[in-house]
Design a protein around this motif. Structure first.
Motif, PDB file in Angstrom:
ATOM      1  N   VAL A  87      85.563  47.009  33.621  1.00  0.00           N
ATOM      2  CA  VAL A  87      84.985  47.907  32.607  1.00  0.00           C
ATOM      3  C   VAL A  87      85.657  47.744  31.245  1.00  0.00           C
ATOM      4  O   VAL A  87      84.994  47.416  30.255  1.00  0.00           O
ATOM      5  CB  VAL A  87      85.031  49.370  33.079  1.00  0.00           C
ATOM      6  CG1 VAL A  87      84.563  50.302  31.963  1.00  0.00           C
ATOM      7  CG2 VAL A  87      84.158  49.557  34.318  1.00  0.00           C
ATOM      8  N   PRO A  88      86.993  47.954  31.146  1.00  0.00           N
ATOM      9  CA  PRO A  88      87.611  47.790  29.815  1.00  0.00           C
ATOM     10  C   PRO A  88      87.516  46.364  29.294  1.00  0.00           C
ATOM     11  O   PRO A  88      87.366  46.146  28.086  1.00  0.00           O
ATOM     12  CB  PRO A  88      89.074  48.201  30.039  1.00  0.00           C
ATOM     13  CG  PRO A  88      89.286  48.110  31.508  1.00  0.00           C
ATOM     14  CD  PRO A  88      87.969  48.398  32.142  1.00  0.00           C
ATOM     15  N   GLY A  89      87.592  45.360  30.184  1.00  0.00           N
ATOM     16  CA  GLY A  89      87.460  43.975  29.741  1.00  0.00           C
ATOM     17  C   GLY A  89      86.080  43.685  29.196  1.00  0.00           C
ATOM     18  O   GLY A  89      85.925  43.004  28.173  1.00  0.00           O
ATOM     19  N   SER A  90      85.057  44.201  29.878  1.00  0.00           N
ATOM     20  CA  SER A  90      83.681  44.010  29.400  1.00  0.00           C
ATOM     21  C   SER A  90      83.464  44.702  28.056  1.00  0.00           C
ATOM     22  O   SER A  90      82.778  44.166  27.170  1.00  0.00           O
ATOM     23  CB  SER A  90      82.690  44.557  30.431  1.00  0.00           C
ATOM     24  OG  SER A  90      82.801  43.869  31.666  1.00  0.00           O
ATOM     25  N   ILE A  91      84.052  45.881  27.912  1.00  0.00           N
ATOM     26  CA  ILE A  91      83.947  46.591  26.629  1.00  0.00           C
ATOM     27  C   ILE A  91      84.607  45.782  25.518  1.00  0.00           C
ATOM     28  O   ILE A  91      84.072  45.638  24.415  1.00  0.00           O
ATOM     29  CB  ILE A  91      84.586  47.994  26.738  1.00  0.00           C
ATOM     30  CG1 ILE A  91      83.760  48.883  27.680  1.00  0.00           C
ATOM     31  CG2 ILE A  91      84.698  48.642  25.358  1.00  0.00           C
ATOM     32  CD1 ILE A  91      84.397  50.222  27.959  1.00  0.00           C
ATOM     33  N   GLY A  92      85.798  45.229  25.824  1.00  0.00           N
ATOM     34  CA  GLY A  92      86.497  44.420  24.835  1.00  0.00           C
ATOM     35  C   GLY A  92      85.698  43.195  24.417  1.00  0.00           C
ATOM     36  O   GLY A  92      85.598  42.879  23.222  1.00  0.00           O
ATOM     37  N   LEU A  93      85.099  42.507  25.382  1.00  0.00           N
ATOM     38  CA  LEU A  93      84.288  41.326  25.073  1.00  0.00           C
ATOM     39  C   LEU A  93      83.051  41.704  24.261  1.00  0.00           C
ATOM     40  O   LEU A  93      82.656  40.987  23.333  1.00  0.00           O
ATOM     41  CB  LEU A  93      83.881  40.626  26.367  1.00  0.00           C
ATOM     42  CG  LEU A  93      84.977  39.879  27.124  1.00  0.00           C
ATOM     43  CD1 LEU A  93      84.447  39.342  28.444  1.00  0.00           C
ATOM     44  CD2 LEU A  93      85.540  38.743  26.279  1.00  0.00           C
ATOM     45  N   LEU A  94      82.433  42.831  24.623  1.00  0.00           N
ATOM     46  CA  LEU A  94      81.261  43.298  23.879  1.00  0.00           C
ATOM     47  C   LEU A  94      81.631  43.615  22.431  1.00  0.00           C
ATOM     48  O   LEU A  94      80.902  43.241  21.494  1.00  0.00           O
ATOM     49  CB  LEU A  94      80.671  44.529  24.563  1.00  0.00           C
ATOM     50  CG  LEU A  94      79.461  45.178  23.881  1.00  0.00           C
ATOM     51  CD1 LEU A  94      78.296  44.189  23.826  1.00  0.00           C
ATOM     52  CD2 LEU A  94      79.043  46.454  24.617  1.00  0.00           C
ATOM     53  N   LEU A  95      82.776  44.269  22.250  1.00  0.00           N
ATOM     54  CA  LEU A  95      83.218  44.613  20.899  1.00  0.00           C
ATOM     55  C   LEU A  95      83.547  43.366  20.084  1.00  0.00           C
ATOM     56  O   LEU A  95      83.230  43.289  18.893  1.00  0.00           O
ATOM     57  CB  LEU A  95      84.438  45.540  20.973  1.00  0.00           C
ATOM     58  CG  LEU A  95      84.181  46.960  21.487  1.00  0.00           C
ATOM     59  CD1 LEU A  95      85.496  47.693  21.722  1.00  0.00           C
ATOM     60  CD2 LEU A  95      83.315  47.741  20.495  1.00  0.00           C
ATOM     61  N   LEU A  96      84.186  42.386  20.731  1.00  0.00           N
ATOM     62  CA  LEU A  96      84.489  41.128  20.040  1.00  0.00           C
ATOM     63  C   LEU A  96      83.205  40.425  19.593  1.00  0.00           C
ATOM     64  O   LEU A  96      83.126  39.900  18.477  1.00  0.00           O
ATOM     65  CB  LEU A  96      85.296  40.207  20.960  1.00  0.00           C
ATOM     66  CG  LEU A  96      86.776  40.547  21.153  1.00  0.00           C
ATOM     67  CD1 LEU A  96      87.375  39.707  22.276  1.00  0.00           C
ATOM     68  CD2 LEU A  96      87.557  40.301  19.855  1.00  0.00           C
ATOM     69  N   THR A  97      82.205  40.433  20.478  1.00  0.00           N
ATOM     70  CA  THR A  97      80.926  39.802  20.147  1.00  0.00           C
ATOM     71  C   THR A  97      80.226  40.543  19.006  1.00  0.00           C
ATOM     72  O   THR A  97      79.726  39.925  18.058  1.00  0.00           O
ATOM     73  CB  THR A  97      80.012  39.774  21.382  1.00  0.00           C
ATOM     74  OG1 THR A  97      80.679  39.092  22.454  1.00  0.00           O
ATOM     75  CG2 THR A  97      78.713  39.063  21.077  1.00  0.00           C
ATOM     76  N   MET A  98      80.196  41.872  19.115  1.00  0.00           N
ATOM     77  CA  MET A  98      79.564  42.669  18.062  1.00  0.00           C
ATOM     78  C   MET A  98      80.271  42.469  16.726  1.00  0.00           C
ATOM     79  O   MET A  98      79.619  42.312  15.687  1.00  0.00           O
ATOM     80  CB  MET A  98      79.596  44.152  18.443  1.00  0.00           C
ATOM     81  CG  MET A  98      78.686  44.538  19.593  1.00  0.00           C
ATOM     82  SD  MET A  98      78.933  46.260  20.087  1.00  0.00           S
ATOM     83  CE  MET A  98      78.633  47.111  18.532  1.00  0.00           C
ATOM     84  N   ALA A 123      84.485  48.483  15.456  1.00  0.00           N
ATOM     85  CA  ALA A 123      84.690  47.587  16.600  1.00  0.00           C
ATOM     86  C   ALA A 123      86.082  46.978  16.557  1.00  0.00           C
ATOM     87  O   ALA A 123      86.771  46.883  17.584  1.00  0.00           O
ATOM     88  CB  ALA A 123      83.634  46.489  16.620  1.00  0.00           C
ATOM     89  N   GLY A 124      86.528  46.582  15.362  1.00  0.00           N
ATOM     90  CA  GLY A 124      87.867  46.022  15.229  1.00  0.00           C
ATOM     91  C   GLY A 124      88.954  47.017  15.569  1.00  0.00           C
ATOM     92  O   GLY A 124      90.014  46.643  16.087  1.00  0.00           O
ATOM     93  N   LEU A 125      88.697  48.288  15.316  1.00  0.00           N
ATOM     94  CA  LEU A 125      89.685  49.311  15.625  1.00  0.00           C
ATOM     95  C   LEU A 125      89.718  49.646  17.117  1.00  0.00           C
ATOM     96  O   LEU A 125      90.740  50.083  17.644  1.00  0.00           O
ATOM     97  CB  LEU A 125      89.382  50.580  14.813  1.00  0.00           C
ATOM     98  CG  LEU A 125      90.532  51.578  14.615  1.00  0.00           C
ATOM     99  CD1 LEU A 125      91.700  50.922  13.911  1.00  0.00           C
ATOM    100  CD2 LEU A 125      90.058  52.787  13.825  1.00  0.00           C
ATOM    101  N   LEU A 126      88.597  49.442  17.818  1.00  0.00           N
ATOM    102  CA  LEU A 126      88.515  49.774  19.240  1.00  0.00           C
ATOM    103  C   LEU A 126      88.931  48.620  20.155  1.00  0.00           C
ATOM    104  O   LEU A 126      89.243  48.836  21.327  1.00  0.00           O
ATOM    105  CB  LEU A 126      87.087  50.199  19.585  1.00  0.00           C
ATOM    106  CG  LEU A 126      86.575  51.487  18.941  1.00  0.00           C
ATOM    107  CD1 LEU A 126      85.133  51.735  19.347  1.00  0.00           C
ATOM    108  CD2 LEU A 126      87.447  52.674  19.330  1.00  0.00           C
TER     109      LEU A 126
END
Length: 343
Positions: A87-98, A123-126
């Motif tokens: 979950v947190p890894g997927s969120i991180g990858l999604l934020l990096l992509t966005m 996104a950069g802050l999260l």
């Protein structure tokens, strides 16, 4: 020294480079948003944009090398972290992509929108808190293993003082490192109004950086006493150097002296803190499941991975230095005499 230990040193260099470069990048996005909201974009945006334009595409290469390398050295890493960090890894990858996508829209599109800048900055802050969950979980106490099934105790993680201390440390470190570099960069660009604003931010983030770091260190004792005791008894001098560097950089900035030296002290501060954390934790990668001396790949594979990691480092570091010399620290470029991005 084993090939695995040598490989981990190289991987820590990748991680350190990513932490510094990504922190500057993430914090710069926040400063762009802050400038837009406060109407100071004419002062701050040109300086920040000149840094971001050449560097934003190479930042994540260091993270990719570190992730691939650590999975290669410790195959169990993928088994444990691939499950509990889904979950947190997927969120991180999604934020990096966005973040990458909306930076491209904002900077290279025919028109710019505030909503794109907002998504890019937030996104950069999260991203740092989401990625820091890997460090939190590595200290143990959050994972239960029953048979071949691995579970993450979400309640323990959510109510953990150590977990929240690391989250706040990640957020504060981003703003602290970024403001330190951008203060130096604005001074080098002779953008004195931007320098004055960024200098105030660096001075502001200095005390929170010290306090949050201390809080994270104290809460580590309750989370992993073994790691805490080793850090205090054997590697206290590294953390002392880190504190001295923080104070020295802060004082130099207050006195308006040598912003370049102040940022080099920030680099040394982070290097000694991360180094002290890493060596005091070794050989554990994940308490108590992954021991670097036991749960590792075989020696021939470790040698091949070490050679590959060293070659990658020898390729990336000179490339980054060349990029900085040609663009970021080029006299004409840094002073805005060549083409720059827009916001």
């Amino acid at each position: 020294m084993s090939f695995t230990a040598l490989g981990m040193i190289v991987l820590y260099l990748f991680l350190f480079c990513y932490i510094v470069i990504a922190s500057i990048d993430f914090g710069a996005g926040v400063f762009l948003l802050q400038a837009k909201l406060r109407g100071t974009q004419k002062t701050l945006t040109p300086v920040i944009a000149r840094y971001l334009n050449p560097i934003w595409e190479v930042t994540n290469v260091f993270l990719v090398f570190f992730t691939v390398g650590i999975v290669g050295f410790f195959p169990d890493f993928a088994y444990y972290y691939g499950t509990v960090l889904l979950v947190p890894g997927s969120i991180g990858l999604l934020l990096l992509t966005m973040r990458g996508s909306f930076y491209a829209f904002q900077n290279y599109g025919p028109d710019s929108k505030f909503s794109w800048l907002l998504i890019y900055s937030v996104a950069g802050l999260l991203i740092p808190p989401s990625l820091s969950m890997g460090l939190v979980i590595s200290e143990g106490g959050y994972i239960t293993k029953k048979g071949g099934h691995v579970d993450l105790n979400w309640a323990d993680l959510f109510f953990s003082p150590f977990a929240w201390s690391v989250v706040f440390l990640a957020l504060v470190a981003v703003m602290y490192i970024s403001s330190g570099f951008l203060t130096f960069y604005a001074r080098k660009a002779q953008a004195m109004k931007a320098y004055a604003l960024l200098r105030k931010w660096f001075i502001f983030w200095g005390p929170p950086m010290a306090l949050v770091s201390l809080f994270a260190f104290i809460t580590l004792r309750s989370q992993n006493k073994e790691h805490f005791d080793i850090a205090v008894s054997q590697y206290w001098w590294l953390f002392l150097i880190s504190i001295i560097c923080l104070i020295a950089a802060w004082v130099l900035t207050i006195l308006k002296k040598s912003p370049g030296t102040a940022f080099m002290l920030v680099i040394l501060q982070m290097a000694t803190a991360i180094g002290g954390y890493g060596v005091s934790k070794w050989p554990y990668i994940l308490y108590p499941y992954i021991n670097g001396n036991v749960n590792k790949t075989d020696d021939p594979m470790a040698l091949a991975l070490t050679i590959a990691a060293v070659c990658g480092l020898l390729l990336l570091i000179p490339s980054l230095i060349l990029l900085m010399r040609l663009f970021i620290f080029s006299k004409d470029y840094v002073e805005g005499k060549s083409e720059e991005g827009h916001y």
